[in-house]
Write a protein that holds these residues in place. Structure first.
Motif, mmCIF file in Angstrom:
data_model
loop_
_atom_site.group_PDB
_atom_site.id
_atom_site.type_symbol
_atom_site.label_atom_id
_atom_site.label_comp_id
_atom_site.label_asym_id
_atom_site.label_seq_id
_atom_site.Cartn_x
_atom_site.Cartn_y
_atom_site.Cartn_z
ATOM 1 N N HIS A 90 84.032 19.269 128.060
ATOM 2 C CA HIS A 90 83.249 19.872 129.152
ATOM 3 C C HIS A 90 83.348 21.385 129.246
ATOM 4 O O HIS A 90 82.539 22.008 129.916
ATOM 5 N N ARG A 91 84.341 21.973 128.603
ATOM 6 C CA ARG A 91 84.552 23.405 128.803
ATOM 7 C C ARG A 91 84.410 24.219 127.527
ATOM 8 O O ARG A 91 84.597 25.421 127.563
ATOM 9 N N THR A 92 84.147 23.578 126.408
ATOM 10 C CA THR A 92 84.012 24.357 125.171
ATOM 11 C C THR A 92 82.604 24.200 124.603
ATOM 12 O O THR A 92 81.878 23.264 124.937
ATOM 13 N N ARG A 93 82.269 25.150 123.737
ATOM 14 C CA ARG A 93 80.966 25.129 123.087
ATOM 15 C C ARG A 93 80.802 23.861 122.247
ATOM 16 O O ARG A 93 79.750 23.240 122.243
ATOM 17 N N ARG A 127 79.787 20.960 124.398
ATOM 18 C CA ARG A 127 78.390 21.099 124.793
ATOM 19 C C ARG A 127 77.471 20.671 123.644
ATOM 20 O O ARG A 127 76.482 19.970 123.833
#
Lengths: 429, 254
Positions: free
Chosen positions: A289-292, A295
């Motif tokens: 949820h928090r890294t490229r 995503r």
């Protein structure tokens, strides 16, 4: 001409969940938040709801049928029983997100466990080497599967079905046609069998809640600072409080004496495997949820063509998903071996894979790709573990257990399909 | 001239799809590209986007001949393409879609807040009022809203030329009007817009100039103000209209 753009404030704005910045009435903001959440659920964004509802219902049912279900010993037992499946399911979530499947994850965990066992016993090397070798094996397996799927374009179903058979054979070969290797290493056995000291449990709990709270509050403040739409403070606080209550309760219960004969052997404290699951959950959630990369995983699963056009290195992302899956299968294999204190050709076999896939789907990962969280693996794994544990306590036969687990998996897949249907109905016009 | 195509040719095996196409687009104008199915519109776009390498001629950006050999080259030159099928991820929200592939980060952590802020500013600058919650999944948007997101995605990157492939093909009347207004606004902000469409009403509503392709050749490039719909229809269907268009035989190519 911009004033002509008033058209279509669509009737669906299901995700319009959050309160306007600086909403004057705090209660109103909370109500609006809850209403937005309910609207999301109605439009098919059910998230973790089915799994949580399932856990509550199952606990009530088994608790009434067999009061021993609610004993502290059984609670600790549940974590141990579910841990391996949860680990494998966490990895499977990554493969499911990109719209693929890994049928070999179960036996991959078996192969990795076998390699660990052989290194520990036959070669007599230390546990870090053995576990390291298991993880490296998992990584290599993932790279191979990923390359076959991505570079050669063979459907993952076929590749991993072939691997399912092959790994079964490899496990047999490593274990010399089916010997059972007993694990004596204390550290490896402690992975699934050890418990923390009471104070260690409380300390970890405090760190966890403080960390979670800090992340939540700083995010909330940052969004206010940027004048972005933000949740009411009450909702943020409620979420932190809920987590704190849940975890504190769990630590409290696990810190109680749960040995049948405390005079002979005392059994207290948070199982080590709970901490391992917590750490894995945090790491993988962060990555997702928090890294490229995380995503891009969702993008590849949602619309591969769009990801390609956006310049995402789709091949690399897809291979990485398989590596994570097999790597987590290796972790699951180590946990399973630790719990059984032995490895045999059936480690990771029988229904382990199906339970893992079932766990991920029950938790909310979609077999259609593009959807899934690490939390799904955790919650779904809990459902699966509770079903097996509860029915075991009720003395039901293995046949009935398989049947019921199958029915629950089917139900979860049905919810998945139905929520997609609702999403389509409520979404596009 | 922002974009200048000179004698661009493209061949797929023995088939010449584009032959000696000349076209130039200036900043601040909407140039419509019309033509029948198979006239080579999409191929032309893909050549500019760097998806197809050209076999002849040259592509110049601001007077400088450029070799565009991939979508990244095109993006680096400020050329963005909004494809017909939108290329949005249904399972991501609006902000995530806008920044897909070019996410902002602090260290290794995604900087979602600054992305959301920039997305809000971009939509604001385009005077988009139809999207309230930037955190809703694209799956829940209507066709017009999706198109708006796709266009906003193209202009987010200081782009200079935006190419729109049939942006209104699947939209209703009100949504089409919205998108056309958005296209006009892009040009008013100083971007060059290449707008591909089958719908001549839409073309005349928004375009400054109209370029008609006929069987891979540029039949004519006209000022929209001096042109009638029937002239454009003739150019599309037969390559010529009165004194306009191709002078050689009816579509036969050597």
């Amino acid at each position: 001409m911009s004033e002509n753009l008033e058209t279509l404030h669509d009737a669906s704005e299901p995700a319009d969940a959050t309160a306007a910045p600086g909403a004057p009435d705090p209660m109103g903001a909370v109500v609006a938040h809850v209403r937005g959440y309910l609207a999301n659920v109605r439009s098919g964004e059910v998230g973790a709801l089915p799994a949580v509802a399932g856990i509550v219902a199952l606990c009530l049912f088994f608790g009434m049928a067999k009061p021993v279900f609610f004993s502290v010993g059984n609670l600790a037992n549940l974590f141990g029983q579910g841990a391996a499946v949860v680990c494998i399911a966490m990895g499977l979530v990554f493969v499911l997100i990109i719209g693929e499947i890994d049928l070999s994850a179960g036996f991959a965990s078996g192969v990795c466990a076998a390699i660990m066992a052989v290194i520990l016993t036959d070669l007599g090397l230390s546990w870090p080497l053995a576990i390291g070798a298991a993880l490296v094996t998992g990584t290599i397996i993932g790279l191979t599967l990923g390359a076959l799927v991505v570079k050669l374009g063979i459907p993952s179903f076929v590749v991993t079905l072939a691997a399912f058979l092959a790994f079964q054979g490899i496990a047999l070969i490593i274990l010399k046609e089916g010997t059972n290797i007993t694990i004596h290493d204390a550290t490896v056995k402690a992975i699934a069998g050890g418990n923390l000291e009471r104070w260690q449990g409380w300390t970890l709990l405090a760190i966890t809640i403080a960390g979670y709270g800090a992340v939540q509050v700083s995010r909330w403040r940052r969004r206010i600072g940027r004048a972005l739409v933000h949740e009411p403070l009450a909702v943020v606080v409620a979420r932190i409080a809920a987590l704190a209550a849940l975890l504190s309760g769990t630590v409290f219960l696990l810190n109680l004496e749960r040995s049948a004969n405390p005079q002979i052997i005392s059994l207290t404290g948070v199982p080590v495997v709970v901490v391992i699951l917590g750490v894995l959950f945090t790491i993988w959630s962060f990555i997702l949820h928090r890294t490229r990369f995380g995503r891009h995983l969702y993008a590849v699963g949602g619309n591969r063509e769009a990801a390609v056009r956006a310049g995402v290195n789709v091949d690399r992302v897809r291979i990485a998903a398989f590596v994570i899956c097999s790597g987590m299968a290796a972790v699951g294999g180590v946990v399973a071996a630790s719990r059984a204190a032995s490895v045999d050709p059936n480690t990771g076999g029988s229904n382990v894979l199906l339970l893992s896939v079932g766990a991920a789907v029950i938790g909310g990962a979609s077999l259609f790709g593009g959807k899934g969280t690490v939390r799904a693996a955790l919650l779904g794994g809990a459902v699966v573990a509770i079903i097996n544990n509860g029915m075991g306590l009720m003395g039901l036969s293995a046949g009935v257990r398989f049947g019921v687990t199958g029915a629950v998996l089917l139900l979860a897949a049905g919810v998945d399909a139905a929520s997609r249907g609702r999403g389509a109905i409520f979404g596009r016009h | 001239m922002l974009l200048e195509l000179t004698g661009v040719s493209k061949r797929f095996g023995p088939v010449e799809v584009l032959s000696e196409v000349d076209l130039s687009i200036d900043a601040g104008e909407v140039c419509a590209l019309v033509g029948d199915n198979g006239a080579g519109k999409s191929t032309l776009v893909k050549c500019v986007a760097g998806i197809h390498a050209i076999d002849g001629g040259s592509i110049a950006v601001e007077g400088e001949v450029r070799d565009i050999s991939g979508p990244r080259d095109a993006a680096a030159l400020g050329i963005e393409i909004v494809y017909q099928d939108l290329a949005l991820c249904d399972n991501l929200d609006i902000v995530e879609n806008l920044f897909l592939g070019r996410e902002r980060r602090r260290g290794i952590v995604l900087d979602d807040d600054s992305m959301e802020q920039l997305a809000a500013e971009t939509l604001d600058s385009l005077a988009v009022r139809t999207i309230r919650n930037l955190r809703q999944n694209v799956a829940s948007l209507s066709g017009g809203q999706r198109q708006t997101v796709a266009i906003a995605k193209a202009v987010l990157w200081n782009s200079r030329l935006v190419i729109l492939d049939e942006p209104t093909a699947a939209l209703g009347v009100a949504q089409t009007r919205q998108v056309l207004e958005l296209i006009r606004r892009l040009a008013d902000q100083g971007l060059a817009v290449l707008y591909i469409s089958h719908n001549l009403n839409d073309v005349f509503a928004v375009a400054d100039r109209i370029a008609a392709l006929y069987l891979g050749r540029m039949a004519a490039v006209l000022d929209a103000a001096d042109t009638t719909q029937s002239q454009v229809v003739e150019l599309i269907t037969s390559g010529r209209s009165g004194s306009l268009g191709l002078t050689d035989t009816n579509g036969a190519r050597t």
